[in-house]
Design a protein around this motif. Structure first.
Motif, PDB file in Angstrom:
ATOM      1  N   LEU A  33       0.840  -1.191   0.000  1.00 48.62           N
ATOM      2  CA  LEU A  33       0.000   0.000   0.000  1.00 48.62           C
ATOM      3  C   LEU A  33       0.879   1.246   0.000  1.00 48.62           C
ATOM      4  O   LEU A  33       1.939   1.253   0.618  1.00 48.62           O
ATOM      5  CB  LEU A  33      -0.894   0.023   1.234  1.00 48.62           C
ATOM      6  N   GLY A  34       0.402   2.263  -0.653  1.00 47.50           N
ATOM      7  CA  GLY A  34       1.187   3.487  -0.701  1.00 47.50           C
ATOM      8  C   GLY A  34       0.348   4.742  -0.644  1.00 47.50           C
ATOM      9  O   GLY A  34      -0.820   4.735  -1.043  1.00 47.50           O
ATOM     10  N   ALA A  88      -1.594  19.407  -1.745  1.00 46.74           N
ATOM     11  CA  ALA A  88      -1.662  18.527  -2.905  1.00 46.74           C
ATOM     12  C   ALA A  88      -2.917  17.687  -2.789  1.00 46.74           C
ATOM     13  O   ALA A  88      -3.611  17.705  -1.768  1.00 46.74           O
ATOM     14  CB  ALA A  88      -0.433  17.614  -2.965  1.00 46.74           C
ATOM     15  N   ILE A  89      -3.174  16.931  -3.846  1.00 45.35           N
ATOM     16  CA  ILE A  89      -4.164  15.857  -3.755  1.00 45.35           C
ATOM     17  C   ILE A  89      -3.409  14.613  -3.305  1.00 45.35           C
ATOM     18  O   ILE A  89      -2.379  14.262  -3.906  1.00 45.35           O
ATOM     19  CB  ILE A  89      -4.872  15.627  -5.096  1.00 45.35           C
ATOM     20  N   TYR A  90      -3.906  13.975  -2.290  1.00 42.83           N
ATOM     21  CA  TYR A  90      -3.274  12.776  -1.750  1.00 42.83           C
ATOM     22  C   TYR A  90      -4.066  11.551  -2.178  1.00 42.83           C
ATOM     23  O   TYR A  90      -5.295  11.507  -2.038  1.00 42.83           O
ATOM     24  CB  TYR A  90      -3.189  12.868  -0.223  1.00 42.83           C
ATOM     25  N   TYR A  91      -3.322  10.577  -2.673  1.00 43.65           N
ATOM     26  CA  TYR A  91      -3.925   9.354  -3.185  1.00 43.65           C
ATOM     27  C   TYR A  91      -3.437   8.148  -2.402  1.00 43.65           C
ATOM     28  O   TYR A  91      -2.265   8.049  -2.036  1.00 43.65           O
ATOM     29  CB  TYR A  91      -3.545   9.146  -4.651  1.00 43.65           C
ATOM     30  N   CYS A  92      -4.344   7.217  -2.245  1.00 45.12           N
ATOM     31  CA  CYS A  92      -4.019   5.899  -1.726  1.00 45.12           C
ATOM     32  C   CYS A  92      -3.907   4.967  -2.933  1.00 45.12           C
ATOM     33  O   CYS A  92      -4.698   5.082  -3.875  1.00 45.12           O
ATOM     34  CB  CYS A  92      -5.140   5.467  -0.790  1.00 45.12           C
ATOM     35  N   ALA A  93      -2.935   4.071  -2.895  1.00 51.03           N
ATOM     36  CA  ALA A  93      -2.751   3.155  -4.010  1.00 51.03           C
ATOM     37  C   ALA A  93      -2.276   1.802  -3.502  1.00 51.03           C
ATOM     38  O   ALA A  93      -1.756   1.692  -2.377  1.00 51.03           O
ATOM     39  CB  ALA A  93      -1.743   3.721  -5.009  1.00 51.03           C
ATOM     40  N   ALA A  94      -2.437   0.796  -4.348  1.00 50.72           N
ATOM     41  CA  ALA A  94      -2.022  -0.550  -3.968  1.00 50.72           C
ATOM     42  C   ALA A  94      -1.478  -1.300  -5.172  1.00 50.72           C
ATOM     43  O   ALA A  94      -1.840  -1.014  -6.324  1.00 50.72           O
ATOM     44  CB  ALA A  94      -3.202  -1.319  -3.374  1.00 50.72           C
ATOM     45  N   ARG A  95      -0.600  -2.236  -4.881  1.00 57.93           N
ATOM     46  CA  ARG A  95      -0.081  -3.124  -5.921  1.00 57.93           C
ATOM     47  C   ARG A  95       0.044  -4.507  -5.315  1.00 57.93           C
ATOM     48  O   ARG A  95       0.061  -4.675  -4.091  1.00 57.93           O
ATOM     49  CB  ARG A  95       1.259  -2.643  -6.453  1.00 57.93           C
ATOM     50  N   GLN A  96       0.175  -5.476  -6.166  1.00 59.08           N
ATOM     51  CA  GLN A  96       0.332  -6.853  -5.710  1.00 59.08           C
ATOM     52  C   GLN A  96       1.552  -6.957  -4.813  1.00 59.08           C
ATOM     53  O   GLN A  96       2.621  -6.446  -5.148  1.00 59.08           O
ATOM     54  CB  GLN A  96       0.468  -7.779  -6.921  1.00 59.08           C
ATOM     55  N   GLY A  97       1.422  -7.640  -3.685  1.00 55.37           N
ATOM     56  CA  GLY A  97       2.521  -7.792  -2.756  1.00 55.37           C
ATOM     57  C   GLY A  97       3.265  -9.083  -2.949  1.00 55.37           C
ATOM     58  O   GLY A  97       3.174  -9.700  -4.003  1.00 55.37           O
ATOM     59  N   TRP A 110      -3.914  -0.173  -8.429  1.00 57.21           N
ATOM     60  CA  TRP A 110      -5.219   0.255  -7.908  1.00 57.21           C
ATOM     61  C   TRP A 110      -5.077   1.583  -7.189  1.00 57.21           C
ATOM     62  O   TRP A 110      -4.157   1.770  -6.378  1.00 57.21           O
ATOM     63  CB  TRP A 110      -5.780  -0.798  -6.959  1.00 57.21           C
ATOM     64  N   TRP A 111      -6.019   2.488  -7.463  1.00 55.53           N
ATOM     65  CA  TRP A 111      -5.931   3.850  -6.960  1.00 55.53           C
ATOM     66  C   TRP A 111      -7.268   4.343  -6.436  1.00 55.53           C
ATOM     67  O   TRP A 111      -8.333   3.960  -6.929  1.00 55.53           O
ATOM     68  CB  TRP A 111      -5.499   4.802  -8.089  1.00 55.53           C
ATOM     69  N   GLY A 112      -7.187   5.207  -5.427  1.00 59.01           N
ATOM     70  CA  GLY A 112      -8.361   5.949  -5.017  1.00 59.01           C
ATOM     71  C   GLY A 112      -8.500   7.218  -5.845  1.00 59.01           C
ATOM     72  O   GLY A 112      -7.635   7.531  -6.671  1.00 59.01           O
ATOM     73  N   LYS A 113      -9.560   7.944  -5.583  1.00 59.23           N
ATOM     74  CA  LYS A 113      -9.820   9.177  -6.346  1.00 59.23           C
ATOM     75  C   LYS A 113      -9.104  10.375  -5.773  1.00 59.23           C
ATOM     76  O   LYS A 113      -9.061  11.432  -6.403  1.00 59.23           O
ATOM     77  CB  LYS A 113     -11.328   9.428  -6.401  1.00 59.23           C
ATOM     78  N   GLY A 114      -8.571  10.227  -4.571  1.00 60.26           N
ATOM     79  CA  GLY A 114      -7.788  11.294  -3.973  1.00 60.26           C
ATOM     80  C   GLY A 114      -8.578  12.160  -3.012  1.00 60.26           C
ATOM     81  O   GLY A 114      -9.808  12.233  -3.065  1.00 60.26           O
ATOM     82  N   THR A 115      -7.844  12.793  -2.127  1.00 62.10           N
ATOM     83  CA  THR A 115      -8.437  13.745  -1.187  1.00 62.10           C
ATOM     84  C   THR A 115      -7.534  14.970  -1.113  1.00 62.10           C
ATOM     85  O   THR A 115      -6.307  14.855  -1.068  1.00 62.10           O
ATOM     86  CB  THR A 115      -8.630  13.098   0.208  1.00 62.10           C
ATOM     87  N   GLN A 116      -8.145  16.138  -1.131  1.00 66.05           N
ATOM     88  CA  GLN A 116      -7.396  17.390  -1.211  1.00 66.05           C
ATOM     89  C   GLN A 116      -6.894  17.830   0.162  1.00 66.05           C
ATOM     90  O   GLN A 116      -7.647  17.831   1.140  1.00 66.05           O
ATOM     91  CB  GLN A 116      -8.284  18.490  -1.795  1.00 66.05           C
ATOM     92  N   VAL A 117      -5.636  18.206   0.194  1.00 67.24           N
ATOM     93  CA  VAL A 117      -5.038  18.806   1.398  1.00 67.24           C
ATOM     94  C   VAL A 117      -4.538  20.189   1.025  1.00 67.24           C
ATOM     95  O   VAL A 117      -3.775  20.340   0.073  1.00 67.24           O
ATOM     96  CB  VAL A 117      -3.876  17.948   1.936  1.00 67.24           C
ATOM     97  N   ALA A 118      -4.981  21.191   1.749  1.00 66.20           N
ATOM     98  CA  ALA A 118      -4.560  22.570   1.501  1.00 66.20           C
ATOM     99  C   ALA A 118      -4.011  23.155   2.793  1.00 66.20           C
ATOM    100  O   ALA A 118      -4.698  23.164   3.809  1.00 66.20           O
ATOM    101  CB  ALA A 118      -5.736  23.404   0.998  1.00 66.20           C
TER     102      ALA A 118
END
Length: 121
Positions: A33-34, A88-97, A110-118
């Motif tokens: 996860l990243g 920035a927009i912060y995203y959560c992502a995943a790849r096969q482990g 795999w990615w989320g749509k992101g959440t804005q941080v200001a």
């Protein structure tokens, strides 16, 4: 597959935020996860990676810490002492482990749509 981030918002410099990512929809049982972020006009960059075997290092000069709840399948990013440059927009992502062997965004499937941080000064 959907990853869902939440917890973004607007804060003043020096403040804190905790982002969350629901990764219960992942189709695999072993994963890396990243957290990534993308500021306007800049490339998406990896912030911190986490898997089941290697404790994640504190990121961004020790101000950010990733953790996860394995049972609830929630990923967290605790951000402290925020600076305007963290906006920035912060995203959560995943790849096969099972291991996090790269922080390159192109390696994550795999990615989320992101959440804005200001962060304001």
């Amino acid at each position: 597959v959907q990853l869902v981030e939440s917890g973004g918002g607007s804060v003043q410099a020096g403040g804190s935020l905790r982002l969350t990512c629901d990764f219960s929809g992942l189709p695999v049982n072993r994963y890396c996860l990243g957290w990534f972020r993308q500021a306007p006009g800049k490339e998406r960059e990896g912030v911190v990676m986490i898997d089941d075997y290697t404790p994640p290092a504190d990121a961004v000069k020790g101000r950010f810490t990733a953790s996860k709840d394995r049972i609830k399948k929630i990923l967290f990013l605790q951000m402290s002492n925020l600076e305007p440059e963290d906006s920035a927009i912060y995203y959560c992502a995943a790849r096969q482990g099972p291991f996090c062997t790269t922080s390159s965004a192109t390696a994550f499937a795999w990615w989320g749509k992101g959440t804005q941080v200001a962060v304001s000064s």
